[in-house]
Design a protein around this motif. Structure first.
Motif, PDB file in Angstrom:
ATOM      1  N   ALA A 212       0.852  -1.195   0.000  1.00 44.89           N
ATOM      2  CA  ALA A 212       0.000   0.000   0.000  1.00 44.89           C
ATOM      3  C   ALA A 212       0.882   1.237   0.000  1.00 44.89           C
ATOM      4  O   ALA A 212       1.620   1.481   0.964  1.00 44.89           O
ATOM      5  CB  ALA A 212      -0.906   0.003   1.223  1.00 44.89           C
ATOM      6  N   PRO A 213       0.869   2.038  -1.057  1.00 46.70           N
ATOM      7  CA  PRO A 213       1.759   3.202  -1.138  1.00 46.70           C
ATOM      8  C   PRO A 213       1.438   4.251  -0.071  1.00 46.70           C
ATOM      9  O   PRO A 213       0.284   4.416   0.354  1.00 46.70           O
ATOM     10  CB  PRO A 213       1.503   3.762  -2.536  1.00 46.70           C
ATOM     11  CG  PRO A 213       0.899   2.637  -3.296  1.00 46.70           C
ATOM     12  CD  PRO A 213       0.095   1.868  -2.299  1.00 46.70           C
ATOM     13  N   ILE A 214       2.468   4.959   0.328  1.00 49.79           N
ATOM     14  CA  ILE A 214       2.347   6.036   1.312  1.00 49.79           C
ATOM     15  C   ILE A 214       2.902   7.313   0.687  1.00 49.79           C
ATOM     16  O   ILE A 214       4.059   7.355   0.266  1.00 49.79           O
ATOM     17  CB  ILE A 214       3.127   5.719   2.603  1.00 49.79           C
ATOM     18  CG1 ILE A 214       2.590   4.453   3.254  1.00 49.79           C
ATOM     19  CG2 ILE A 214       3.052   6.898   3.580  1.00 49.79           C
ATOM     20  CD1 ILE A 214       3.416   3.975   4.431  1.00 49.79           C
ATOM     21  N   GLY A 215       2.085   8.351   0.603  1.00 47.81           N
ATOM     22  CA  GLY A 215       2.574   9.643   0.156  1.00 47.81           C
ATOM     23  C   GLY A 215       3.226  10.373   1.312  1.00 47.81           C
ATOM     24  O   GLY A 215       2.872  10.168   2.483  1.00 47.81           O
ATOM     25  N   PHE A 216       4.188  11.230   0.993  1.00 51.16           N
ATOM     26  CA  PHE A 216       4.847  11.985   2.063  1.00 51.16           C
ATOM     27  C   PHE A 216       5.408  13.290   1.523  1.00 51.16           C
ATOM     28  O   PHE A 216       5.528  13.500   0.319  1.00 51.16           O
ATOM     29  CB  PHE A 216       5.949  11.145   2.702  1.00 51.16           C
ATOM     30  CG  PHE A 216       7.285  11.176   1.999  1.00 51.16           C
ATOM     31  CD1 PHE A 216       8.397  11.736   2.618  1.00 51.16           C
ATOM     32  CD2 PHE A 216       7.444  10.636   0.729  1.00 51.16           C
ATOM     33  CE1 PHE A 216       9.624  11.764   1.980  1.00 51.16           C
ATOM     34  CE2 PHE A 216       8.678  10.650   0.084  1.00 51.16           C
ATOM     35  CZ  PHE A 216       9.775  11.225   0.716  1.00 51.16           C
ATOM     36  N   GLU A 217       5.727  14.177   2.459  1.00 51.09           N
ATOM     37  CA  GLU A 217       6.430  15.417   2.148  1.00 51.09           C
ATOM     38  C   GLU A 217       7.271  15.794   3.355  1.00 51.09           C
ATOM     39  O   GLU A 217       7.138  15.216   4.442  1.00 51.09           O
ATOM     40  CB  GLU A 217       5.456  16.545   1.787  1.00 51.09           C
ATOM     41  CG  GLU A 217       4.465  16.901   2.885  1.00 51.09           C
ATOM     42  CD  GLU A 217       4.339  18.405   3.110  1.00 51.09           C
ATOM     43  OE1 GLU A 217       5.369  19.104   2.958  1.00 51.09           O
ATOM     44  OE2 GLU A 217       3.234  18.856   3.470  1.00 51.09           O
TER      45      GLU A 217
END
Length: 294
Positions: free
Chosen positions: A104-109
């Motif tokens: 499950a991909p995780i977006g981040f900044e």
């Protein structure tokens, strides 16, 4: 082709136009984009860029489309959630990655000022329910010195002498945090750029952050250990995110700067003593004595 040639062929004004157009497109397609499940919130000058670039190598960790720090929850909150969401990959891209990796991909900044802005944590706790937060910490004396050198190099600090800038800090920041809390539309250049001593009192920021998102969703990494034993520190990060180690990662130090202004032995001793109580409290977050106190 050299960097100079690239700059000449693609001038800054054109880059600005392209960037604005891209962000406009992102905002218009916001409903089809993911929101981040991870924020690197700080600390400033503690290795956040290095961690960001290491994380971006993981196939299931998705960086922003435009740049590493969006600065929505601190200085851009008035732009709205569609603007923020427009900075991230599309849901279709995330599904393709999930199909390819089985993860499950995780977006981040990474926006290091999030840790310090008095309204940021409450904002992202509300707008990104369940978000996880990583904070890096380093020797606060070295952090303050590095911070000052960074601001001088960027042209954001007119006081070139480190000791003089430290002496000016109390006056510059007097009452600013209270005003930022009282007026969400207010911006303070001094608060963002000139809080050299204050930024190293890490637990003063970690404790209210944990109250907002939950302590189990906050991971604190000693950047001294990250740079000396990057594989061990990065393994902790992946466990925190619930992701496996699926590839080889390249670890490097980024954004290191020289120190054009010296620090006297007396000032170093004074600052080291000042941070003593804060570093003692920080040990509870790290699970051990900070590396700079060993």
């Amino acid at each position: 082709m050299t960097q100079r040639t690239l700059r000449e062929r693609f001038p800054s004004q054109l880059k600005a136009v392209v960037g604005h157009s891209s962000r406009t497109f992102g905002r218009l397609t916001a409903s089809s984009r993911i929101l981040p499940g991870l924020l690197i919130c700080g600390g400033q000058r503690c290795g956040t860029t290095s961690l960001y670039r290491a994380l971006a190598q993981h196939p299931a960790i998705l960086k922003p489309v435009f740049h590493k720090g969006v600065h929505y929850f601190d200085t851009g909150y008035d732009k709205g959630m569609a603007w923020y969401r427009g900075h991230f990959p599309t849901q279709a891209a995330a599904r393709r990655i999930a199909d390819h990796t089985g993860l499950a991909p995780i977006g981040f900044e990474s926006s290091p000022y999030y840790l310090y802005h008095p309204l940021a944590a409450a904002r992202f706790a509300r707008d990104l329910p369940g978000v996880k937060v990583i904070v890096l910490v380093r020797d606060p004396v070295e952090r303050a010195w590095s911070h000052h050198a960074h601001e001088v190099a960027r042209g954001f600090e007119p006081i070139a002498d480190f000791e003089e800038a430290i002496a000016a800090e109390e006056t510059r920041l007097d009452g600013v945090e209270e005003r930022l809390r009282a007026d969400p539309s207010l911006y303070s250049f001094d608060h963002q750029h000139h809080a050299y001593t204050a930024r190293g009192r890490y637990t003063d920021y970690l404790e209210p952050l944990a109250e907002q998102v939950g302590r189990d969703r906050v991971l604190v990494i000693d950047s001294g250990e990250f740079f000396s034993r990057p594989e061990d520190a990065f393994e902790r990060v992946l466990r925190f995110l619930g992701l496996p180690w699926v590839t080889e990662f390249a670890f490097a130090r980024h954004n290191a700067r020289g120190r054009p202004s010296p620090m006297s032995a007396a000032l170093r001793e004074q600052l080291t003593a000042h941070y003593g109580p804060y570093d003692e409290r920080l040990a509870d977050w790290l699970g051990s004595v900070p590396s700079w106190r060993r």
